[in-house]
Design a protein around this motif. Structure first.
Motif, PDB file in Angstrom:
ATOM      1  N   LEU A  53     -23.511  -3.215   9.729  1.00 18.55           N
ATOM      2  CA  LEU A  53     -22.376  -2.869   8.886  1.00 18.55           C
ATOM      3  C   LEU A  53     -21.876  -4.096   8.123  1.00 18.55           C
ATOM      4  O   LEU A  53     -21.651  -4.029   6.906  1.00 18.55           O
ATOM      5  N   PHE A  54     -21.729  -5.216   8.815  1.00 20.30           N
ATOM      6  CA  PHE A  54     -21.213  -6.421   8.173  1.00 20.30           C
ATOM      7  C   PHE A  54     -22.200  -7.004   7.170  1.00 20.30           C
ATOM      8  O   PHE A  54     -21.839  -7.285   6.032  1.00 20.30           O
ATOM      9  N   TYR A  55     -23.434  -7.205   7.592  1.00 22.28           N
ATOM     10  CA  TYR A  55     -24.385  -7.922   6.745  1.00 22.28           C
ATOM     11  C   TYR A  55     -25.060  -7.041   5.699  1.00 22.28           C
ATOM     12  O   TYR A  55     -25.269  -7.477   4.566  1.00 22.28           O
TER      13      TYR A  55
ATOM     14  N   PHE B 298     -21.661  -3.996   4.037  1.00 24.67           N
ATOM     15  CA  PHE B 298     -20.575  -4.674   3.325  1.00 24.67           C
ATOM     16  C   PHE B 298     -21.064  -5.752   2.371  1.00 24.67           C
ATOM     17  O   PHE B 298     -20.478  -5.959   1.312  1.00 24.67           O
ATOM     18  N   ASN B 299     -22.108  -6.472   2.738  1.00 28.21           N
ATOM     19  CA  ASN B 299     -22.489  -7.652   1.968  1.00 28.21           C
ATOM     20  C   ASN B 299     -23.842  -7.543   1.273  1.00 28.21           C
ATOM     21  O   ASN B 299     -24.365  -8.538   0.796  1.00 28.21           O
ATOM     22  N   ARG B 300     -24.394  -6.382   1.200  1.00 28.10           N
ATOM     23  CA  ARG B 300     -25.594  -6.174   0.393  1.00 28.10           C
ATOM     24  C   ARG B 300     -25.455  -4.919  -0.457  1.00 28.10           C
ATOM     25  O   ARG B 300     -25.594  -4.953  -1.659  1.00 28.10           O
ATOM     26  N   VAL B 301     -25.137  -3.819   0.180  1.00 28.43           N
ATOM     27  CA  VAL B 301     -25.051  -2.553  -0.540  1.00 28.43           C
ATOM     28  C   VAL B 301     -23.757  -2.490  -1.368  1.00 28.43           C
ATOM     29  O   VAL B 301     -23.798  -2.199  -2.555  1.00 28.43           O
TER      30      VAL B 301
ATOM     31  N   PHE C 178     -16.090  -9.410   1.611  1.00 28.62           N
ATOM     32  CA  PHE C 178     -15.867  -9.443   3.055  1.00 28.62           C
ATOM     33  C   PHE C 178     -16.971 -10.293   3.696  1.00 28.62           C
ATOM     34  O   PHE C 178     -17.765  -9.814   4.485  1.00 28.62           O
ATOM     35  N   TYR C 179     -17.047 -11.576   3.333  1.00 27.33           N
ATOM     36  CA  TYR C 179     -18.155 -12.409   3.784  1.00 27.33           C
ATOM     37  C   TYR C 179     -17.732 -13.718   4.435  1.00 27.33           C
ATOM     38  O   TYR C 179     -18.568 -14.497   4.860  1.00 27.33           O
ATOM     39  N   LYS C 180     -16.465 -13.994   4.524  1.00 31.55           N
ATOM     40  CA  LYS C 180     -15.998 -15.262   5.070  1.00 31.55           C
ATOM     41  C   LYS C 180     -16.107 -15.270   6.592  1.00 31.55           C
ATOM     42  O   LYS C 180     -16.251 -14.226   7.227  1.00 31.55           O
ATOM     43  N   THR C 181     -15.999 -16.446   7.165  1.00 31.38           N
ATOM     44  CA  THR C 181     -16.085 -16.587   8.618  1.00 31.38           C
ATOM     45  C   THR C 181     -14.945 -15.851   9.307  1.00 31.38           C
ATOM     46  O   THR C 181     -15.138 -15.274  10.374  1.00 31.38           O
ATOM     47  N   SER C 182     -13.773 -15.830   8.692  1.00 38.54           N
ATOM     48  CA  SER C 182     -12.662 -15.084   9.280  1.00 38.54           C
ATOM     49  C   SER C 182     -12.966 -13.594   9.319  1.00 38.54           C
ATOM     50  O   SER C 182     -12.594 -12.906  10.278  1.00 38.54           O
TER      51      SER C 182
END
Length: 150
Positions: free
Chosen positions: A49-51, A54-57, A62-66
């Motif tokens: 979900l994160f990688y 959120f960050n490809r599709v 929403f890509y920061k370490t926080s």
């Protein structure tokens, strides 16, 4: 293989189940199911979900370490909820309408609380491990949470 792995892991960290009549239930039903659900369902799902989502599709910001730590926290919470729901449903189904005594219920509640904490930590650890596997699939979060191995 996974049944033995997760049973050994949880018993090493938690000790024997309380009350002792529930030891076979935990070993055969709860530990392997929760372990596999945490490893492949919750942790891998959160990493994908994160990688990927959120960050490809969606290419969100929403890509920061926080943000990664937020996903780590949500994974730990999801793992704890999975452990509680699985333990509660299997234990109550195995009791077949019997009621736990006050002492046994207290011991059961303490054991389940420890199981929740251990599974939340396991879910967080599995999320970290899956992060290193899945992060090359991301466009904007390739270096989150760390630049290594990129």
């Amino acid at each position: 293989m996974f049944q033995k792995l997760f049973t050994t892991l949880y018993q090493a960290l938690l000790g024997t189940a309380e009350p002792s009549s529930l030891i076979p239930v935990y070993q055969k039903s709860i530990f392997p199911g929760v372990g596999l659900g945490t490893l492949f369902g919750v942790a891998l799902g959160a990493a994908l979900l994160f990688y990927v989502i959120f960050n490809r599709v969606l290419t969100t910001s929403f890509y920061k370490t926080s943000h990664w730590f937020i996903m780590l926290l949500l994974t730990a919470i999801g793992s704890a909820i999975l452990a509680y729901s699985q333990a509660r449903s299997v234990v109550y189904a195995s009791l077949d309408g019997e009621t736990l005594g006050a002492v046994e219920k207290s011991a059961y509640d303490r054991y389940v609380l420890g199981f929740l904490v251990v599974n939340a930590l396991a879910g967080a650890l599995f999320f970290v491990l899956w992060s290193f596997v899945v992060k090359p699939l991301s466009v904007s979060a390739r270096t989150t949470p760390v630049r290594w191995p990129n």
